[in-house]
Design a protein around this motif. Sequence first.
Motif, short mmCIF file in Angstrom:
data_model
loop_
_atom_site.label_atom_id
_atom_site.label_comp_id
_atom_site.label_asym_id
_atom_site.label_seq_id
_atom_site.Cartn_x
_atom_site.Cartn_y
_atom_site.Cartn_z
N LYS A 5 0.50 -0.80 0.49
CA LYS A 5 -0.04 0.34 0.01
C LYS A 5 0.81 1.78 -0.06
O LYS A 5 1.73 1.23 0.81
CB LYS A 5 -0.93 -0.32 1.31
CG LYS A 5 -2.18 -0.68 0.80
CD LYS A 5 -2.93 -0.70 2.00
CE LYS A 5 -3.77 -1.95 2.42
NZ LYS A 5 -5.10 -1.26 3.84
N GLN A 6 0.69 2.03 -1.33
CA GLN A 6 1.11 3.65 -0.38
C GLN A 6 1.22 4.47 0.75
O GLN A 6 2.45 4.24 0.97
CB GLN A 6 0.61 4.32 -2.07
CG GLN A 6 0.95 5.66 -2.01
CD GLN A 6 0.39 6.30 -2.53
OE1 GLN A 6 -0.79 6.41 -3.68
NE2 GLN A 6 0.72 7.88 -2.88
N SER A 7 -0.61 4.61 1.46
CA SER A 7 0.65 4.66 2.89
C SER A 7 1.11 4.34 3.58
O SER A 7 1.44 4.71 4.31
CB SER A 7 -0.84 4.32 3.47
OG SER A 7 -1.89 3.20 3.41
N GLU A 10 4.46 5.86 2.08
CA GLU A 10 5.04 6.34 2.84
C GLU A 10 5.52 6.72 4.32
O GLU A 10 5.70 7.77 4.86
CB GLU A 10 3.13 7.76 1.95
CG GLU A 10 3.07 7.50 1.31
CD GLU A 10 2.24 8.41 1.01
OE1 GLU A 10 1.67 9.35 1.96
OE2 GLU A 10 1.90 8.61 -0.32
N PHE A 84 2.94 -2.07 -8.55
CA PHE A 84 2.26 -0.79 -7.94
C PHE A 84 1.92 0.37 -9.34
O PHE A 84 1.42 0.29 -9.94
CB PHE A 84 3.12 0.37 -7.94
CG PHE A 84 4.85 -0.13 -6.96
CD1 PHE A 84 4.96 -0.29 -5.74
CD2 PHE A 84 6.00 -1.34 -7.53
CE1 PHE A 84 5.98 -0.49 -4.84
CE2 PHE A 84 6.96 -1.41 -6.77
CZ PHE A 84 7.01 -0.99 -5.22
N TYR A 86 0.63 3.27 -8.12
CA TYR A 86 0.76 4.37 -8.03
C TYR A 86 2.21 5.17 -8.21
O TYR A 86 3.34 3.97 -8.91
CB TYR A 86 0.29 4.52 -6.86
CG TYR A 86 1.28 4.07 -5.78
CD1 TYR A 86 2.33 3.75 -5.07
CD2 TYR A 86 0.31 1.90 -5.24
CE1 TYR A 86 2.91 3.42 -3.99
CE2 TYR A 86 1.54 1.64 -3.88
CZ TYR A 86 2.53 1.88 -3.91
OH TYR A 86 2.89 0.90 -2.69
N ASP A 87 2.41 5.83 -8.46
CA ASP A 87 4.05 6.52 -8.35
C ASP A 87 4.67 5.67 -7.01
O ASP A 87 5.10 7.00 -6.70
CB ASP A 87 4.30 7.89 -8.86
CG ASP A 87 5.13 8.42 -9.52
OD1 ASP A 87 6.45 7.77 -8.89
OD2 ASP A 87 5.46 9.51 -10.31
N LEU A 88 6.19 5.44 -7.28
CA LEU A 88 6.51 4.81 -5.97
C LEU A 88 7.44 6.19 -5.59
O LEU A 88 7.35 5.76 -4.63
CB LEU A 88 7.10 3.54 -6.84
CG LEU A 88 8.24 3.43 -5.93
CD1 LEU A 88 7.59 2.78 -4.02
CD2 LEU A 88 9.40 1.98 -5.76
N ALA A 91 5.51 7.95 -3.75
CA ALA A 91 5.56 7.68 -2.35
C ALA A 91 6.26 8.09 -1.48
O ALA A 91 6.07 8.68 -0.59
CB ALA A 91 4.66 7.27 -2.14
#
Length: 288
Positions: A5-7, A10, A84, A86-88, A91
């Motif tokens: 997960k992106q979260s 981060e 992914f 999303y943009d690793l 993140a």
Amino acid sequence: MYQIKQSLIEKTVKDMFIDSTHHLSPSFIKKLKDARKHETNALGKSILSKIIENQDIAKDKHIPLCQDTGVAVLLIEVGRDLFFDYDLEEAIQRGVRQAYSDGYLRKSIVKHPINRINTFDNTPAIIHYKFIPGHKLIIHAAPKGGGSENMSRLKMLTPSDGEEGVIDFVLETVKLAGGKACPPLIVGVGIGGNFEKAALIAKEAIFRDIDDQAPDTVNRQLEEKLLKKINELNVGPMGLGGQTTALAVKVNAYPCHIASLPVAVNLQCHSARKSEVTLHGNKIENTH
């Protein structure tokens, strides 16, 4: 395929930078204490005691070890089975941004080297990627101080300079740095590759464990020679004399052109802040 997960990325990056600015690793503290025990210079011994005391205060009070909380440098090992959506990189940058904002860490990055306007969030971070087998994401993070980085150097030697040329260049770099790089140091040495590869592997060298040894015999013997010679320079803790100029030397090498012998020296100050975390991807089912 596997996903993280992106979260989580981060939050992990955020926590790594806040945590690493507040304390040193137990193995590094042990190195400092061992150095203090063997240091014969009274002033050098006193400075080592102050460095250890500073670490204790920073850890107990959850405040930075040094006012320079550095440029955020990350070495990212990406499992080839990870997916992914999303943009690793974004993140990771978000995590750095949150760390320096929420952690009240000094923002030291300027948008352009000439106009010097601060970005006010310590991004962009400097990120290097490497692909590995499996579904792990291994994050190596370090807030790299400007003082020691400023005294780092690179030189394109010729093959005829050989090992002695490498040794002379490393010793010259440490002598020129004096107290400006805030010794005792970790000295990362990159030999081979080309202009940019030598610098990168020198940087990777300071991420190595303080107690490890190079697996290659030539590199390992060179580490031992350099550590002995560096500690005979009498630069000492904070450049004020003594036999503890470096706590470790790490040598990384890479194949190079027959006409080249690139050498880079990346110095790390005594506030050797770094962190490593491994995240495991969760399996996602193929819906097709």
